[in-house]
Design a protein around this motif. Structure first.
Motif, PDB file in Angstrom:
ATOM      1  N   LYS A 184      14.176  52.995 101.315  1.00  0.00           N
ATOM      2  CA  LYS A 184      15.309  53.415 102.144  1.00  0.00           C
ATOM      3  C   LYS A 184      16.115  54.516 101.459  1.00  0.00           C
ATOM      4  CE  LYS A 184      16.134  49.253 104.883  1.00  0.00           C
ATOM      5  NZ  LYS A 184      17.135  48.204 105.245  1.00  0.00           N
ATOM      6  N   ALA A 185      16.167  54.495 100.133  1.00  0.00           N
ATOM      7  CA  ALA A 185      16.921  55.508  99.380  1.00  0.00           C
ATOM      8  C   ALA A 185      16.074  56.734  99.074  1.00  0.00           C
ATOM      9  CB  ALA A 185      17.453  54.903  98.084  1.00  0.00           C
ATOM     10  N   ASN A 186      14.852  56.826  99.668  1.00  0.00           N
ATOM     11  CA  ASN A 186      13.946  57.958  99.451  1.00  0.00           C
ATOM     12  C   ASN A 186      13.603  58.155  97.967  1.00  0.00           C
ATOM     13  OD1 ASN A 186      13.802  58.632 102.207  1.00  0.00           O
ATOM     14  ND2 ASN A 186      15.734  59.785 102.066  1.00  0.00           N
ATOM     15  N   ILE A 187      13.412  57.046  97.259  1.00  0.00           N
ATOM     16  CA  ILE A 187      13.007  57.089  95.852  1.00  0.00           C
ATOM     17  C   ILE A 187      11.610  56.469  95.764  1.00  0.00           C
ATOM     18  CG2 ILE A 187      13.527  56.348  93.502  1.00  0.00           C
ATOM     19  CD1 ILE A 187      16.450  56.122  94.302  1.00  0.00           C
ATOM     20  N   SER A 188      10.655  57.216  95.281  1.00  0.00           N
ATOM     21  CA  SER A 188       9.287  56.707  95.195  1.00  0.00           C
ATOM     22  C   SER A 188       9.147  55.741  94.029  1.00  0.00           C
ATOM     23  CB  SER A 188       8.304  57.865  95.025  1.00  0.00           C
ATOM     24  OG  SER A 188       8.534  58.532  93.798  1.00  0.00           O
ATOM     25  N   GLU A 189       8.225  54.809  94.200  1.00  0.00           N
ATOM     26  CA  GLU A 189       7.989  53.825  93.136  1.00  0.00           C
ATOM     27  C   GLU A 189       7.417  54.492  91.889  1.00  0.00           C
ATOM     28  OE1 GLU A 189       5.560  49.606  92.455  1.00  0.00           O
ATOM     29  OE2 GLU A 189       5.368  50.725  94.338  1.00  0.00           O
ATOM     30  N   LEU A 192      10.219  56.038  89.934  1.00  0.00           N
ATOM     31  CA  LEU A 192      11.002  55.019  89.232  1.00  0.00           C
ATOM     32  C   LEU A 192      10.260  54.515  88.004  1.00  0.00           C
ATOM     33  CD1 LEU A 192      13.600  53.307  89.308  1.00  0.00           C
ATOM     34  CD2 LEU A 192      12.296  51.570  90.551  1.00  0.00           C
ATOM     35  N   LYS A 193       8.933  54.315  88.118  1.00  0.00           N
ATOM     36  CA  LYS A 193       8.153  53.877  86.963  1.00  0.00           C
ATOM     37  C   LYS A 193       8.200  54.898  85.843  1.00  0.00           C
ATOM     38  CE  LYS A 193       4.799  50.924  89.353  1.00  0.00           C
ATOM     39  NZ  LYS A 193       3.362  50.749  89.698  1.00  0.00           N
ATOM     40  N   GLU A 194       8.161  56.176  86.231  1.00  0.00           N
ATOM     41  CA  GLU A 194       8.226  57.229  85.223  1.00  0.00           C
ATOM     42  C   GLU A 194       9.572  57.250  84.521  1.00  0.00           C
ATOM     43  OE1 GLU A 194       7.770  62.108  84.977  1.00  0.00           O
ATOM     44  OE2 GLU A 194       7.287  61.029  86.834  1.00  0.00           O
ATOM     45  N   ILE A 195      10.643  56.979  85.277  1.00  0.00           N
ATOM     46  CA  ILE A 195      11.980  56.951  84.677  1.00  0.00           C
ATOM     47  C   ILE A 195      12.135  55.755  83.750  1.00  0.00           C
ATOM     48  CG2 ILE A 195      14.443  56.686  85.191  1.00  0.00           C
ATOM     49  CD1 ILE A 195      13.956  58.235  87.775  1.00  0.00           C
ATOM     50  N   ASN A 196      11.592  54.609  84.171  1.00  0.00           N
ATOM     51  CA  ASN A 196      11.740  53.368  83.395  1.00  0.00           C
ATOM     52  C   ASN A 196      10.655  53.175  82.343  1.00  0.00           C
ATOM     53  OD1 ASN A 196      14.001  52.618  84.851  1.00  0.00           O
ATOM     54  ND2 ASN A 196      12.803  51.512  86.397  1.00  0.00           N
TER      55      ASN A 196
END
Length: 364
Positions: A184-189, A192-196
């Motif tokens: 919903k926030a237009n953030i791909s999984e 997010l994995k790359e950031i975390n």
């Protein structure tokens, strides 16, 4: 020397041939084996899949939940939890790892239930009847406003004590809701994995000569385990020395012994005899532990679980026995001193607490 050896022989066989020594020596490895094998045997029993009905209106969370509960996803989570040790797996190991993850995480059969105009009470009555008829194991109600702060997810299960299935479903549900919120926030999984993504943090140990070696997490565990073994052995056999001194005082054997052997030879004979009995028991425990660890490593390999062994050098074993002897003779002498001061073992137990406190301080 002959009298000294006679005292050593008497004290050694006096301890070794007791029922308590034989039971604790051979029952302890059996207990360790049972404790190590019981969880493996329990999880190796392949049960039926848990049948779960998911009540949801649009089916968005149901699709993500079904994906998160798949064996492939369980293997991915297992690999993530053991990041470095599961790299470069071959096809056979990957398949075994998949089977292991399915056994430990459980297998699920999900069924989506759409309200279709029915009230919540009607749906629950139908599902409760299916659980009563053993046609269903559990059902999960996902609210329409699942993203609201006060949203409640209700899980009803026929076997509420099955905490493994409950925790697995809860974790998968949390991941599903999180992924839906990201969408919903237009953030791909993937983003997010790359950031975390965690940093590649390696530990190196440096010895006294300045040489760099690969570090591992075994050092503290081995040191604490051996120290705890020393603590148990010294406490147990120190009390044996104290009891022997008190017994000889009560039965007047000491007067006869002092007339035939020197006090120093008598005391050293007692200490050496009891120490040898302690070493016998510790040696049996160590070899039993090594055998159990070897068997566990073989079983882990058959399940596809990566294994890593600590490096134990011969010098390490020599140091262990040297410190065992030094610690045993030091504290056994204190126990013998306490035994010479008191008249009964009950009185000696009141003084022993101070020795135990010093032992525990050294342990921690």
């Amino acid at each position: 020397m002959r009298k000294f050896l006679a005292v050593v022989k008497r004290e050694y066989f006096k301890v070794v041939w007791t029922k308590v020594f034989l039971i604790t020596t051979f029952l302890a490895p059996v207990g360790m084996l049972a404790v190590s094998l019981m969880p493996l045997l329990m999880f190796s029993i392949k049960g039926n899949a848990v049948r779960v009905a998911v009540v949801e209106e649009n089916g968005k969370i149901f699709q993500r939940l079904q994906e998160n509960l798949s064996p492939e996803k369980q293997v991915e989570k297992f690999k993530k939890s053991t990041a470095e040790s599961v790299k470069n797996l071959n096809a056979s190991q990957d398949e075994k790892l998949k089977q292991t993850a399915e056994q430990f995480g459980g297998s699920f059969e999900l069924e989506r239930i759409s309200p279709n105009g029915k009230t919540s009470e009607q749906i629950q009555n139908e599902l409760l009847q299916r659980i009563a008829d053993k046609d269903l194991d559990a059902y999960l109600i996902i609210p329409a406003d699942f993203d609201a702060k006060d949203a409640k997810f209700e899980f009803y299960s026929r076997n509420a004590s099955d905490f493994i299935s409950k925790n697995t479903i809860e974790e998968a549900l949390n991941d599903s809701i999180r992924l839906e919120r990201l969408a919903k926030a237009n953030i791909s999984e993937e983003k997010l994995k790359e950031i975390n993504k965690k940093v590649d943090f390696t530990v190196k140990s440096v010895d006294k000569s300045g040489s760099v070696k690969e570090g591992n997490d075994w050092g503290f565990g081995i040191a604490f385990g051996l120290a705890f073994m020393l603590y148990i052995t010294i406490t147990l056999y120190g009390s044996v020395v104290m009891g022997a001194v008190v017994e000889e005082k009560e039965t007047k054997i000491a007067e006869i012994l002092f007339s035939s052997a020197k006090p120093f030879a008598l005391m050293m004979g007692k200490l050496v005899g009891v120490c040898l009995s302690g070493l016998t028991q510790v040696a049996i425990w160590i070899f039993s532990a090594l055998a159990i660890l070897t068997y566990g490593a073989v079983m882990a390999g058959s399940l596809g679980i990566p294994k890593e062994f600590p490096t134990i050098t011969p010098l390490f074993i020599v140091y262990f026995f040297l410190f065992f002897l030094a610690g045993f003779f030091l504290y056994s002498t204190i126990y013998a001193l306490i035994g010479s001061m008191v008249t009964t073992t009950q009185e000696g137990g009141q003084f022993v607490i101070f020795t135990v406190i010093v032992l525990m301080a050294g342990l921690y």
